[in-house]
Design an enzyme around this catalytic site. Structure first.
Site, PDB file in Angstrom:
ATOM      1  N   CYS A 126       0.825  -1.226   0.000  1.00 38.35           N
ATOM      2  CA  CYS A 126       0.000   0.000   0.000  1.00 38.35           C
ATOM      3  C   CYS A 126       0.852   1.266   0.000  1.00 38.35           C
ATOM      4  CB  CYS A 126      -0.924   0.014   1.210  1.00 38.35           C
ATOM      5  SG  CYS A 126      -1.912  -1.467   1.318  1.00 38.35           S
TER       6      CYS A 126
ATOM      7  N   ASN B 268      -9.911  -0.814  -2.609  1.00 41.70           N
ATOM      8  CA  ASN B 268      -8.505  -0.599  -2.258  1.00 41.70           C
ATOM      9  C   ASN B 268      -7.644  -1.172  -3.380  1.00 41.70           C
ATOM     10  OD1 ASN B 268      -5.899  -0.892  -1.235  1.00 41.70           O
ATOM     11  ND2 ASN B 268      -6.575  -1.480   0.815  1.00 41.70           N
TER      12      ASN B 268
ATOM     13  N   HIS C 242      -3.910   6.969   1.019  1.00 39.91           N
ATOM     14  CA  HIS C 242      -4.088   5.649   0.403  1.00 39.91           C
ATOM     15  C   HIS C 242      -5.506   5.196   0.713  1.00 39.91           C
ATOM     16  CE1 HIS C 242      -4.090   1.454  -0.316  1.00 39.91           C
ATOM     17  NE2 HIS C 242      -3.988   1.130   0.951  1.00 39.91           N
TER      18      HIS C 242
HETATM   19  O1  UT7 Z   1      -4.598  -1.363   2.440  1.00 39.20           O
HETATM   20  C1  UT7 Z   1      -3.947  -2.097   3.398  1.00 39.20           C
HETATM   21  C2  UT7 Z   1      -4.351  -1.682   4.726  1.00 39.20           C
HETATM   22  N1  UT7 Z   1      -5.613  -2.318   5.046  1.00 39.20           N
HETATM   23  C3  UT7 Z   1      -6.408  -1.719   5.886  1.00 39.20           C
HETATM   24  O2  UT7 Z   1      -6.114  -0.635   6.323  1.00 39.20           O
HETATM   25  C4  UT7 Z   1      -7.639  -2.460   6.352  1.00 39.20           C
HETATM   26  C5  UT7 Z   1      -7.811  -2.281   7.821  1.00 39.20           C
HETATM   27  N2  UT7 Z   1      -8.909  -3.035   8.395  1.00 39.20           N
HETATM   28  C6  UT7 Z   1     -10.194  -2.806   8.061  1.00 39.20           C
HETATM   29  O3  UT7 Z   1     -10.466  -1.975   7.216  1.00 39.20           O
HETATM   30  C7  UT7 Z   1     -11.261  -3.546   8.806  1.00 39.20           C
HETATM   31  O4  UT7 Z   1     -10.684  -4.292   9.852  1.00 39.20           O
HETATM   32  C8  UT7 Z   1     -12.118  -4.492   7.909  1.00 39.20           C
HETATM   33  C9  UT7 Z   1     -12.975  -3.668   6.963  1.00 39.20           C
HETATM   34  C10 UT7 Z   1     -11.217  -5.415   7.141  1.00 39.20           C
HETATM   35  C11 UT7 Z   1     -13.051  -5.331   8.764  1.00 39.20           C
HETATM   36  O5  UT7 Z   1     -13.894  -4.489   9.514  1.00 39.20           O
HETATM   37  P1  UT7 Z   1     -14.040  -4.722  11.091  1.00 39.20           P
HETATM   38  O6  UT7 Z   1     -14.961  -3.682  11.540  1.00 39.20           O
HETATM   39  O7  UT7 Z   1     -12.666  -4.732  11.695  1.00 39.20           O
HETATM   40  O8  UT7 Z   1     -14.720  -6.119  11.148  1.00 39.20           O
HETATM   41  P2  UT7 Z   1     -14.264  -7.453  11.913  1.00 39.20           P
HETATM   42  O9  UT7 Z   1     -13.123  -8.111  11.207  1.00 39.20           O
HETATM   43  O10 UT7 Z   1     -14.077  -7.132  13.373  1.00 39.20           O
HETATM   44  O11 UT7 Z   1     -15.518  -8.376  11.759  1.00 39.20           O
HETATM   45  C12 UT7 Z   1     -16.767  -8.021  12.380  1.00 39.20           C
HETATM   46  C13 UT7 Z   1     -17.786  -9.067  12.001  1.00 39.20           C
HETATM   47  C14 UT7 Z   1     -17.314 -10.498  12.236  1.00 39.20           C
HETATM   48  O12 UT7 Z   1     -18.422 -11.259  12.638  1.00 39.20           O
HETATM   49  P3  UT7 Z   1     -18.683 -11.587  14.184  1.00 39.20           P
HETATM   50  O13 UT7 Z   1     -17.465 -12.339  14.654  1.00 39.20           O
HETATM   51  O14 UT7 Z   1     -18.842 -10.274  14.863  1.00 39.20           O
HETATM   52  O15 UT7 Z   1     -19.920 -12.416  14.156  1.00 39.20           O
HETATM   53  C15 UT7 Z   1     -16.863 -10.947  10.897  1.00 39.20           C
HETATM   54  O16 UT7 Z   1     -16.934 -12.338  10.728  1.00 39.20           O
HETATM   55  O17 UT7 Z   1     -18.089  -8.989  10.606  1.00 39.20           O
HETATM   56  C16 UT7 Z   1     -17.864 -10.271   9.995  1.00 39.20           C
HETATM   57  N3  UT7 Z   1     -17.381 -10.034   8.634  1.00 39.20           N
HETATM   58  C17 UT7 Z   1     -18.203  -9.838   7.605  1.00 39.20           C
HETATM   59  N4  UT7 Z   1     -19.552  -9.823   7.498  1.00 39.20           N
HETATM   60  C18 UT7 Z   1     -20.077  -9.566   6.288  1.00 39.20           C
HETATM   61  C19 UT7 Z   1     -16.102  -9.943   8.210  1.00 39.20           C
HETATM   62  N5  UT7 Z   1     -16.081  -9.690   6.898  1.00 39.20           N
HETATM   63  C20 UT7 Z   1     -17.374  -9.616   6.486  1.00 39.20           C
HETATM   64  C21 UT7 Z   1     -17.980  -9.371   5.250  1.00 39.20           C
HETATM   65  N6  UT7 Z   1     -19.326  -9.357   5.200  1.00 39.20           N
HETATM   66  N7  UT7 Z   1     -17.275  -9.135   4.130  1.00 39.20           N
END
Ligand code: UT7
Length: 339
Positions: free
Chosen positions: A118, A295, A265
């Protein structure tokens, strides 16, 4: 560095594959929803190279590069160095920089690849800037291009990663500029390798050789798809973005209100909004297009900068701040006084 010259961005280009992939379409492939993706990331759609297309990382880079070269008003033969940033090279080796050189028919200038994900475009810009400021080269072609779609796990297992990424390319011609008060004022780079595996793709690699993939391929082995510890990446991103933007402001004796355009980014709209709020920036001081493209990793900053410039949102004399954070972890910023 003994600085003989300054460097400026003299031309910008971008290329996005035509094939739009909506959140609703992804919802037909995995357990996700438009609302979840928009709420957590801001992404509404992204582009994927069409399945029947021969397009790839280098060929998309060529299209962006040609536009940047045309807009710079130079010929491809004026390019002294190609710097190609990607995490999704066409081949294991050689890098995509030499592929661009061949596809564009650019003679024998040096070509090198930057593997900083990135932050790749900021690292690549920094390389270009150093070569230009020392007087070694006059025009450096800097490309960021990513072909993510072929490697994503488009099932529920991979949903945290795969809904975020998109394909595309951006390019800039970085050229010699005589006035040291203008152009790229500074670049700031950082890495923290202890988090290397927190956002990574392990195989195929020398740790997981290709013959292993063929002989023992297990589609359930997570090593063959990108892995991201999303929450850890998010927490580090908001801290490091803020630090490195602050570093560039301090170095140039400027305040947040002096930023005419921040181009972060495009990792997650929530990260960009956090940074905007932290520095007290107005909406017209920050450019985001993650809604349309997702992204695109090393391509996201040159695509966004190109688009902001095309929309007349970057003008001569503006202070433009570029900032990135991502896999490595690596992060960086560059402050440019636009010429
Ligand atoms: O470019 C490189 C740098 N990358 C970044 O900066 C990305 C940084 N991270 C993020 O943007 C976020 O962590 C994500 C967008 C990847 C994820 O968002 P989050 O708010 O951190 O979600 P999470 O991983 O804590 O997941 C929350 C819930 C989980 O379910 P439970 O355990 O609460 O039941 C996941 O299983 O959302 C679920 N989940 C989804 N649900 C629907 C994870 N991915 C998805 C999905 N659709 N695509």
């Amino acid at each position: 560095m003994i600085k003989k010259y300054s460097s400026k961005i003299s031309g910008l280009g971008k290329y996005l594959p035509e094939n739009k992939v909506t959140n609703d379409h992804l919802s037909t492939l995995m357990d996700t929803s438009h609302d979840w993706i928009v709420e957590r990331t801001g992404i509404e759609e992204r582009r994927f190279i069409a399945k029947d297309s021969t397009e790839g990382t280098a060929s998309m880079g060529v299209k962006a590069a040609q536009q940047a070269i045309d807009r710079a008003g130079i010929s491809k033969d004026d390019i002294d160095l190609i710097v190609f940033a990607t995490l999704s090279p066409d081949y294991y080796f050689p890098g995509s920089g030499v592929l661009v050189q061949d596809l564009m028919g650019i003679g024998t200038c040096p070509a090198l690849d930057v593997r900083n994900q990135c932050s790749g475009f900021i690292y690549a810009l920094s390389v270009a800037n150093q070569y230009i400021c020392t007087g070694t080269y006059k025009n450096v072609l800097v490309i960021g291009s990513e072909h993510h779609s072929g490697g994503l796990d488009l099932t529920t297992r991979g949903r945290t990663v795969s809904v975020i990424f998109g394909d595309g390319a951006g390019a800039a011609v970085v050229s010699r500029h005589e006035n040291p008060e203008e152009g790229v004022l500074s670049t700031h780079l950082h890495s923290e390798g202890k988090h290397a595996k927190e956002l990574s793709l392990i195989g195929p690699s020398t740790k997981k050789w290709v013959h292993e993939v063929f002989e023992n391929y297990d589609p359930n082995d997570p090593d063959y798809h990108p892995y991201m510890n999303g929450q850890l990446v998010f927490k580090n991103a908001v801290v490091r973005f803020s630090e490195v933007i602050g570093e560039a402001l301090t170095k140039n004796n400027l305040k947040p209100s002096d930023i005419d355009m921040l181009i972060p980014h495009q990792a997650n709209l929530r990260i960009a909004q956090f940074v905007q709020k932290k520095f007290g920036l107005q909406d017209d001081q920050v450019y985001n297009n993650i809604m349309r493209y997702g992204n695109t990793t090393a391509a996201s900053i040159p695509i966004a900068t190109c688009e902001a410039w095309e929309e007349g949102k970057i003008n001569s004399g503006d202070h433009v701040m570029l900032a990135a954070f991502g896999s490595g972890f690596t992060w960086g910023s560059s402050l440019i006084k636009w010429v």
